[in-house]
Design an enzyme around this catalytic site. Structure first.
Site, PDB file in Angstrom:
ATOM      1  N   GLU A 138      -5.621  -8.414   1.027  1.00 49.50           N
ATOM      2  CA  GLU A 138      -6.183  -8.508   2.212  1.00 49.50           C
ATOM      3  C   GLU A 138      -7.444  -7.597   2.485  1.00 49.50           C
ATOM      4  O   GLU A 138      -7.836  -7.184   0.845  1.00 49.50           O
ATOM      5  CB  GLU A 138      -5.105  -6.652   2.886  1.00 49.50           C
ATOM      6  N   GLU A 154       0.800  -0.856  -0.172  1.00 49.00           N
ATOM      7  CA  GLU A 154      -0.076   0.050   0.110  1.00 49.00           C
ATOM      8  C   GLU A 154       0.683   1.244  -0.170  1.00 49.00           C
ATOM      9  O   GLU A 154       0.645   1.918   0.867  1.00 49.00           O
ATOM     10  CB  GLU A 154      -1.128  -0.472   1.277  1.00 49.00           C
TER      11      GLU A 154
HETATM   12  C1  FCB Z   1      -4.492  -2.558   5.745  1.00 43.98           C
HETATM   13  C2  FCB Z   1      -2.445  -2.270   6.541  1.00 43.98           C
HETATM   14  C3  FCB Z   1      -3.028  -3.428   7.119  1.00 43.98           C
HETATM   15  C4  FCB Z   1      -3.756  -3.184   7.986  1.00 43.98           C
HETATM   16  C5  FCB Z   1      -5.499  -3.027   7.582  1.00 43.98           C
HETATM   17  C6  FCB Z   1      -6.574  -3.131   8.984  1.00 43.98           C
HETATM   18  O1  FCB Z   1      -4.436  -0.785   5.364  1.00 43.98           O
HETATM   19  O2  FCB Z   1      -2.549  -3.280   4.907  1.00 43.98           O
HETATM   20  O3  FCB Z   1      -1.391  -3.587   8.087  1.00 43.98           O
HETATM   21  O4  FCB Z   1      -3.814  -2.227   8.829  1.00 43.98           O
HETATM   22  O5  FCB Z   1      -5.312  -2.175   6.289  1.00 43.98           O
END
Ligand code: FCB
Length: 497
Positions: free
Chosen positions: A405, A224
């Site tokens: 994620e 990210e």
């Molecule tokens: C993302 C991050 C991860 C965690 C989630 C909730 O943006 O990559 O580390 O904080 O959010």
């Protein structure tokens, strides 16, 4: 930078501020491109008899392609603890979390989930769940305490043991090289505002590839970059805590450059591993009908998505964003001949992290349309995952996609030996159904990682928000499988929801 841009940056800062106060293959499994490709074509049936069952465990009757990579994700600073063990140096997150007022309750990652010492037991839990893939990150300051020079063998050995443990359990390791924990010494030399840090990153990546490359089939470069840009440099809720829009986009360029240099470093080792970026993508929709909202949404999308996607997959930054930043911006002045060629070196996969959509108003602000989770920046909208997967496939593919994620925090409490989190099951089930629909449309999605394997240090939110499938009782470090973890084990065993 335009008035419009300034306004949405401010709005974003406000959103994030309120979020901060309200709570924020090789070896092993079969997550290969080939599997994904065949999956997209023919592997994706619907069970004939969906099982009615208790809500939210009710089965939808959706079977995933054979070999689909069911996984879970974590990152180093969020779970490892052992902040001073075995020669680890300080990272910007050590500094930031130890600065009074920066994290909720003054929480730090000093101990976190103590995974550094408990990784064997955690690996056993992963096997118990039946995970086929595990995404973790490597702490740069364990490998190079001050971000440069020869590698620290004890740091490398930890990750080697972790990777060996995964392979022994038939779980495919997916390693992220950078999940925000820049060595503090490099920060003192300018951090990501310094072009040189991109080259230091490639050196660090080279050490890691040479040590682990034979056993890690999938690499992700930078987690990210947008969050570093926005949270770290625009509104300062994350390390290093700056509020400087001009610096923020310079940082964006150097992060993209670092990504490209790491891709080249892997290729130079001659290894067979795959590599790609890990981007948090937010589908942007106009909040209302009309040309103004459309135009504002387009620019918003430029800052949220195209800045990162176009540079990697098209070899150019989006001109609307560059125009908006202006020719005098530090970013635009920093782009050198050849940089975009480095950044757009071909990659093998795209990792998508999906949490929320964004609705953009005609004035470039944002609106909430759907219920939020405990993280009030998150609107729960599973169709957004379907949309973003289709979009990246259409506009930037074809290439293998993975969700690295997806998840939400819920108000989990330990009751004896159980943790009841039905909201997480419903959320995951609905997002998996959206992913399934995308696969049925031909999107080559090969794996899906829940954020997160276990509760952890949620950055500025400290330990307040619980995102895990596994509950961590921090005082004792006991792990308890939540109801969602038991449910996920069945999803994996059935290969479907
Ligand atoms: C993302 C991050 C991860 C965690 C989630 C909730 O943006 O990559 O580390 O904080 O959010």
């Amino acid at each position: 930078m335009s008035v419009l841009t300034r306004r949405h940056l401010l709005r974003r800062a406000a959103l994030s501020a309120s979020a901060a106060t309200a709570s924020r293959v090789g070896a092993g499994a079969a997550t290969t491109a080939a599997v994904a490709a065949s999956a997209a074509l023919d592997g994706c049936e619907t069970d004939s008899e969906p099982n009615p069952g208790p809500e939210p465990e009710r089965r939808l009757g959706l079977r995933f392609p054979d070999g689909f990579g069911w996984g879970a994700a974590t990152s180093a600073y969020q779970i490892e603890g052992a902040a001073k063990d075995d020669g680890r140096g300080e990272s910007v997150w050590d500094t930031f979390s130890h600065t009074p007022g920066r994290t909720r309750g003054g929480d730090t990652g000093d101990v976190a989930a103590d995974h550094y010492h408990r990784y064997e037991a955690d690996l056993d839990l992963m096997r118990e769940l039946g995970l086929r893939t595990y995404r973790f990150s490597i702490s740069w300051s364990r490998i190079q305490a001050d971000g440069t020079g020869s590698p620290n063998q004890r740091g490398l050995d930890f990750y080697r043991r972790l990777v060996d443990g995964l392979l022994a359990r038939d779980i495919a390791p997916m390693a992220t090289l950078f999940h925000w924990d820049l060595p503090q010494s490099l920060q003192e030399g300018g951090g990501w505002e310094s072009r040189d840090v991109a080259y230091r990153f490639a050196d660090y990546a080279d050490h890691v590839f040479r040590a682990l490359g034979d056993n890690v089939a999938s690499w992700l470069t930078i987690n990210e970059p947008k969050t570093v840009v926005q949270n770290g440099y625009l509104h300062g809720h994350h390390a290093p805590g700056h509020r400087d829009p001009d610096a923020a986009y310079l940082v964006a360029h150097h992060l993209q450059l670092a990504h490209g240099l790491a891709v080249a470093a892997l290729r130079a080792t001659g290894g067979s591993g795959r590599i790609g970026p890990a981007l948090n993508l937010h589908p942007c929709y106009p909040a209302v009908d009309g040309a103004e909202a459309e135009a504002a949404t387009r620019l918003y999308d430029g800052y949220e998505n195209r800045l990162y996607l176009d540079s990697i997959f098209k070899g150019s930054y989006p001109t609307d964003v560059l125009d908006d930043l202006g020719p005098r911006s530090r970013m635009v002045r920093a782009i050198r001949d050849g940089d975009l060629t480095i950044i757009s070196a071909p990659v093998d996969l795209l990792a998508v992290q999906y949490y929320t959509p964004i609705y953009v108003t005609p004035s470039g602000g944002t609106e909430q349309k759907w219920p939020t989770s405990e993280a009030n920046w998150q609107q729960i909208y599973p169709d957004g995952m379907y949309d973003i997967l289709n979009r990246v496939h259409r506009e930037y593919g074809p290439l293998p996609l993975t969700i690295t994620e997806n998840g939400l925090p819920t108000p989990d409490t330990l009751d004896g030996d159980t943790v009841d989190d039905p909201g997480r099951i419903t959320f995951l089930r609905d997002h998996m159904a959206a992913a399934h629909r995308a696969i049925r449309d031909g999107v080559p999605l090969e794996s899906y990682h829940v954020w997160s394997l276990m509760d952890n240090f949620e950055w500025a939110e400290g330990y307040d928000q619980r995102w895990g499938l596994i509950y961590v009782d921090y005082p004792t470090q006991r792990r308890i499988l939540k109801r969602s973890a038991h449910w996920y084990r069945r999803v994996i065993a059935d290969n479907g929801v």
